[in-house]
Design a protein around this motif. Structure first.
Motif, mmCIF file in Angstrom:
data_model
loop_
_atom_site.group_PDB
_atom_site.id
_atom_site.type_symbol
_atom_site.label_atom_id
_atom_site.label_comp_id
_atom_site.label_asym_id
_atom_site.label_seq_id
_atom_site.Cartn_x
_atom_site.Cartn_y
_atom_site.Cartn_z
ATOM 1 N N TYR A 69 18.264 -13.139 -8.111
ATOM 2 C CA TYR A 69 17.846 -14.430 -8.769
ATOM 3 C C TYR A 69 18.300 -14.686 -10.205
ATOM 4 O O TYR A 69 18.626 -16.088 -10.602
ATOM 5 N N GLU B 161 12.427 -23.960 -9.852
ATOM 6 C CA GLU B 161 12.976 -24.982 -9.017
ATOM 7 C C GLU B 161 11.831 -26.161 -9.060
ATOM 8 O O GLU B 161 12.147 -27.318 -8.375
ATOM 9 N N PRO C 181 18.230 -26.699 -7.853
ATOM 10 C CA PRO C 181 18.808 -27.710 -7.141
ATOM 11 C C PRO C 181 18.193 -28.974 -7.710
ATOM 12 O O PRO C 181 18.706 -30.067 -7.659
ATOM 13 N N GLY D 41 22.448 -22.293 -8.946
ATOM 14 C CA GLY D 41 22.259 -22.538 -7.646
ATOM 15 C C GLY D 41 20.888 -22.406 -7.211
ATOM 16 O O GLY D 41 20.339 -22.827 -6.185
ATOM 17 N N ASN D 42 19.970 -21.567 -8.031
ATOM 18 C CA ASN D 42 18.691 -21.553 -7.726
ATOM 19 C C ASN D 42 17.877 -22.751 -7.966
ATOM 20 O O ASN D 42 16.607 -22.699 -7.617
#
Lengths: 370, 370
Positions: A69, A309, A128, A125-126
């Motif tokens: 990640y 996130e 959103p 991308g981790n």
């Protein structure tokens, strides 16, 4: 004024073992900096006061072939982690000398911000849900002066990454109902010690484990209803006696997860936050979990947690509710201080030796006085 | 009129192996029933037309010491599973001779309903969302005549448990977005064959696996974009080539789950529906999954699925949308028919031999003509 500017350099990838100070992490005392004259290029100059050895730093040292990640730590660049720093000079609007800042920066005495060398990045991308300033994840942010209500080092524990992680994970996935049972592995860790207290605030019954009797006492002092030393009491035996579980918080991975699955209730929630038992192992040496078929038989829910996130959705509540709990004395933290940047690598490795350190509480390295 | 009333009796628990017809499942042809005079006690008399061998029946045969989502099958009682039956006589209001009914009942030629002997029960705690009539899970319900648009046996596949499971799992947990990739293990099974088609309806790219080349062709005919035989192509190799995955649907457990974790994308959803590779194994003989630490590193979500808890929320949509798709010819099903109750145990064991059966499609046992 020319000042020494020592740093800790990430010199070599440690492969599958523990990193060794002097080999993989090298203290470099050869550099200096002119505090009055160093060009700021529109940025600002910080003096590092404290830094925080945390498990995710080990993850960044992995081999280049292994995706994850976070980006890979850069060999030859200084270590980067969470620090508390004070601003000495600034050319940036809104940043003033004397400001205290918390965030990711170099393990070095003085840094011109924003730093670029060896920069951390979490993959876009981790995140959103992240609608704000992506940069704020990877730079320093001003933090308020606690004015004596709690120590500055709280920004490394209750008020920083560990506290945010515990708060966001429990709120996002715990679905906690008063009277339910949560089991927290690594209950004496940075995340675990905050989580025990937040779980008690929610009226949960708390089972917690760690690797020494002193840590067991510490977890009890934080409110754990059942605390045990996994080195002398097998996890499965403890959970059989004190379970079943409604929520399991995983900081360790491996055999402990298998035991938690075995002794979980129908519809239990699993919050997967870390695997410290496996960070220094080759993939094939990791423990094989054999009872995953219970996931459908018990309708379990297993959630992989990365705090980033949830920043947008839960960050505002965190920064309101948790400082209030602290000011009321309902959230405490114990810390283990290490003096001197030259000892930072040792403090980091000791933290990685799960259960090995007898010191209690969140490790904090004092780099300098103000 | 005295008629023979054969049944299949659950005679002995099979332990960890496959059940053996004649030993664990015994065909008993000694009984008879007076179809005109048997007392109905306010209930009704059904004639079994078809029955459905399904994996969950094996789960109910487990040792008494093992807890699970269903009650244990009762030794000495007849097997109980999903059947299609027609009503011969009735004393119950709303139930009329000639009605066709689908639901759980005995594996026997004629049954006075509601049956009690060896009754199935799903534990109430499993169905927190269930606000309707709990009994309707465990008894027969009238089903409409398909009037030639699709066969009666569709109630065992697309319109029955397998179809409901595929529909509810995908809707509740898939969070499917057009263009994403789903991998379906046991893609030629009852659930898998419906799921491939529902996934294509959603615009997903479908990877599917099964244990024979004929099944691979079958999965392609249902719309799978990539189909492979896991006996000749290792799952990990196929997923490395055709992944990464956004959704994984697990019908098999074990090593396949490990490969799916390895080749899943960040934020992938795992829907855990069954573990057919492990139903006949002792717990210690199950495959050990070593990469569960990727759950937090990739922020995976893993959901244990039992269809019952989604009946209230998703049942109405299922019974509207799926028959419409069938009537339009957009959902098809292939079936493997076995004639005669005396062969039901064989058909069941063949279905349990994952990948072993060369027959394609959902197994259905024809017990009697109308």
């Amino acid at each position: 004024m020319l000042a020494p500017n020592p740093r800790v350099v990430f010199a070599k990838r440690p492969g599958t073992g523990l990193p060794v100070p002097g080999e993989h992490l090298v203290y470099d005392a050869t550099r200096s900096i002119d505090l009055d004259a160093v060009p700021l290029n529109g940025g600002f100059l910080t003096k590092t006061l404290m830094l925080s050895p945390e498990p995710f730093l080990r993850e960044r040292m992995r081999d280049l072939s292994v995706d994850s990640y976070s980006t890979h730590a850069v060999v030859g660049a200084p270590m980067v982690g969470f620090v508390l720093a004070v601003v000495l000079r600034s050319e940036k609007e809104g940043v003033n000398p004397g400001d205290h800042m918390y965030g990711l920066s170099h393990w070095e005495a003085y840094t011109v911000q924003p730093y670029m060398e060896g920069r951390v990045d979490f993959k876009a991308g981790n995140y959103p849900d992240w609608t704000g300033d992506t940069d704020s994840l990877i730079k320093l942010n001003a933090v308020p002066d606690p004015q004596g209500k709690y120590p500055w080092s709280s920004y490394f524990s209750v008020l920083g990454g560990p506290g945010l992680t515990a708060f966001c994970g429990l709120e996002a996935y715990g679905n906690a109902k008063k009277g339910e049972t949560i089991y927290i592995s690594s209950g004496a860790s940075g995340v675990g010690s905050v989580l025990i207290q937040l779980a008690k605030e929610k009226g949960l019954r708390v089972i917690a484990s760690a690797g020494s009797d002193a840590k067991v006492e510490y977890m009890r002092s934080l409110g754990a209803d059942v605390a045990f030393n996994y080195k002398t009491t097998p996890v499965a035996a403890a959970l059989k006696e004190h379970g079943p579980l409604d929520i399991y918080w995983d900081n360790v991975g491996g055999e402990t997860v298998e035991a938690a699955i075995q002794y979980s209730r129908l519809h239990a929630r699993f919050i997967m936050c870390g695997s410290i038992s496996e960070y220094n192992l080759a993939p094939e040496a990791c423990y094989g979990i054999k009872n995953l078929s219970l996931v459908f038989k018990k309708q379990l829910r297993i959630y992989g947690l990365l705090v980033g996130e949830h920043m947008t959705s839960l960050g505002p509540r965190f920064f309101t509710e948790v400082p209030a709990l602290m000011a009321q004395g309902r959230l405490t933290v114990r810390e283990t201080f290490t003096e001197g940047l030259e000892n930072a690598a040792d403090a980091f490795v000791k933290m990685l030796q799960a259960g090995g350190a007898e010191e209690l509480g969140k490790p904090v390295v004092i780099v300098a006085k103000e």
